[in-house]
Enzyme design. Structure first.
Site, PDB file in Angstrom:
ATOM      1  N   ARG A  49       0.096   4.518   3.000  1.00 51.74           N
ATOM      2  CA  ARG A  49       1.168   4.938   3.894  1.00 51.74           C
ATOM      3  C   ARG A  49       2.417   4.114   3.618  1.00 51.74           C
ATOM      4  O   ARG A  49       2.578   3.023   4.189  1.00 51.74           O
ATOM      5  CB  ARG A  49       0.748   4.760   5.352  1.00 51.74           C
ATOM      6  CG  ARG A  49      -0.503   5.533   5.731  1.00 51.74           C
ATOM      7  CD  ARG A  49      -0.924   5.200   7.156  1.00 51.74           C
ATOM      8  NE  ARG A  49      -2.138   5.898   7.540  1.00 51.74           N
ATOM      9  CZ  ARG A  49      -2.732   5.757   8.728  1.00 51.74           C
ATOM     10  NH1 ARG A  49      -2.217   4.925   9.617  1.00 51.74           N
ATOM     11  NH2 ARG A  49      -3.828   6.427   9.016  1.00 51.74           N
ATOM     12  N   ASP A  51       6.158   2.915   4.022  1.00 52.19           N
ATOM     13  CA  ASP A  51       7.036   2.902   5.192  1.00 52.19           C
ATOM     14  C   ASP A  51       8.338   3.637   4.910  1.00 52.19           C
ATOM     15  O   ASP A  51       8.630   4.024   3.773  1.00 52.19           O
ATOM     16  CB  ASP A  51       7.339   1.456   5.594  1.00 52.19           C
ATOM     17  CG  ASP A  51       6.119   0.742   6.176  1.00 52.19           C
ATOM     18  OD1 ASP A  51       5.222   1.432   6.700  1.00 52.19           O
ATOM     19  OD2 ASP A  51       6.068  -0.501   6.098  1.00 52.19           O
ATOM     20  N   TYR A 109       2.816  -2.759  -6.441  1.00 54.88           N
ATOM     21  CA  TYR A 109       4.194  -2.541  -5.976  1.00 54.88           C
ATOM     22  C   TYR A 109       5.161  -3.351  -6.829  1.00 54.88           C
ATOM     23  O   TYR A 109       4.804  -4.405  -7.358  1.00 54.88           O
ATOM     24  CB  TYR A 109       4.348  -2.991  -4.521  1.00 54.88           C
ATOM     25  CG  TYR A 109       3.818  -2.035  -3.487  1.00 54.88           C
ATOM     26  CD1 TYR A 109       4.643  -1.068  -2.902  1.00 54.88           C
ATOM     27  CD2 TYR A 109       2.494  -2.113  -3.054  1.00 54.88           C
ATOM     28  CE1 TYR A 109       4.163  -0.206  -1.932  1.00 54.88           C
ATOM     29  CE2 TYR A 109       2.007  -1.253  -2.081  1.00 54.88           C
ATOM     30  CZ  TYR A 109       2.843  -0.302  -1.522  1.00 54.88           C
ATOM     31  OH  TYR A 109       2.363   0.557  -0.566  1.00 54.88           O
ATOM     32  N   ARG A 194       7.291  -6.680   1.656  1.00 55.03           N
ATOM     33  CA  ARG A 194       8.665  -7.025   2.013  1.00 55.03           C
ATOM     34  C   ARG A 194       8.757  -8.407   2.650  1.00 55.03           C
ATOM     35  O   ARG A 194       9.719  -9.151   2.435  1.00 55.03           O
ATOM     36  CB  ARG A 194       9.246  -5.954   2.934  1.00 55.03           C
ATOM     37  CG  ARG A 194       9.451  -4.614   2.226  1.00 55.03           C
ATOM     38  CD  ARG A 194       9.634  -3.473   3.198  1.00 55.03           C
ATOM     39  NE  ARG A 194      10.799  -3.677   4.046  1.00 55.03           N
ATOM     40  CZ  ARG A 194      11.054  -2.931   5.122  1.00 55.03           C
ATOM     41  NH1 ARG A 194      10.234  -1.957   5.467  1.00 55.03           N
ATOM     42  NH2 ARG A 194      12.144  -3.166   5.836  1.00 55.03           N
TER      43      ARG A 194
END
Length: 251
Positions: A49, A51, A109, A194
């Site tokens: 999922r 963001d 990522y 993040r």
């Protein structure tokens, strides 16, 4: 029959992957397109999922349908039907028990920092004008590569069964005017990448020493970690599966 669909999308147009009321999502767009083209209500399950504002260069989802489909033809039609911000790379048949989310063994990522002001990178990177010590940031990443409770980097009030993750890779690399952080793990918590990037930037700016990362992890306190960098610089680049999950596609 179960099919995997490989997607890529520009996150700036969506409030994340997951369907939610009164907000555009990638899942809703793909489900609607599949349902219209196949003339039946279909739901899809994604590998993760992302963001709001986060991009994906590769994300898998699966859907079930009774009859066989022409995979290439459906991929072509979907790309004609979907907005330009979503691309279907391929569709392929898998074993009935294959699961896009639960069978994934790792996610990778990338976070992109722009070291020079560039209007063409503004929507896909975080501009950082101040000089950073890449050497110290890479010293700090050594404290991340392990299995640990990473609650300190998780968004608060998130519903998860465990904060434990296994990080396999974490490295900063300079490429021209861009600084790219790559991180690979078996799973990620909400806002985790993040928050990690924001904390490592504080190391690079000289605000905290590299070894402080260990103390932050042990604290399990989000307030001890650094700020969360903006979503636009974050890309999901790879979702990996065991060969047995995808092997039916090799027939």
């Amino acid at each position: 029959m179960r099919y995997f669909i490989e997607l890529a999308y520009d996150g700036k147009y969506f409030h994340g992957w997951q369907i939610q009321p009164n907000a555009a999502s990638v899942q809703a767009e793909v489900e609607n397109a599949l349902s219209v083209l196949l003339n039946q209500e279909l739901s899809i399950v994604g590998a993760g999922r992302t963001d709001a504002g986060v991009h994906a260069k590769q994300l898998y989802a699966h859907f079930d349908i009774e009859d066989p489909i022409d995979e290439e033809k459906l991929a072509y039609k979907l790309n004609r039907f979907l907005p330009s911000s979503i691309a279907v790379k391929r569709i392929f048949n898998v074993h009935d028990e294959a699961h896009a989310r639960f069978d994934a063994i790792s996610r990778t990522y990338e976070y992109v920092i722009s070291m020079a002001k560039n209007p063409f990178l503004a929507a896909y990177s975080y501009y950082m004008a101040r000089p950073l010590s890449v050497e110290k940031m890479n010293q700090a990443t050594a404290y991340l590569i392990k299995e640990a409770d990473f609650q300190c980097f998780s968004k608060s009030k998130t519903d998860v069964y465990t904060y434990f993750c296994t990080i396999e890779q974490a490295i900063w690399e300079k490429k021209g005017d861009k600084l790219i952080f790559t991180i690979k793990a078996n799973r990620f918590l909400r806002n985790m990448v993040r928050a990690i990037v924001g904390t490592l930037l504080e190391v690079g700016l000289g605000k905290i020493p590299p070894e402080r990362i260990q103390e932050i992890i042990e604290s399990k306190d989000r307030g001890k970690a650094g700020f969360s960098v903006p979503a636009q610089g974050l890309f999901l680049t790879e979702v990996a599966y065991p060969n047995r999950i995808l092997e039916k596609n090799d027939k």
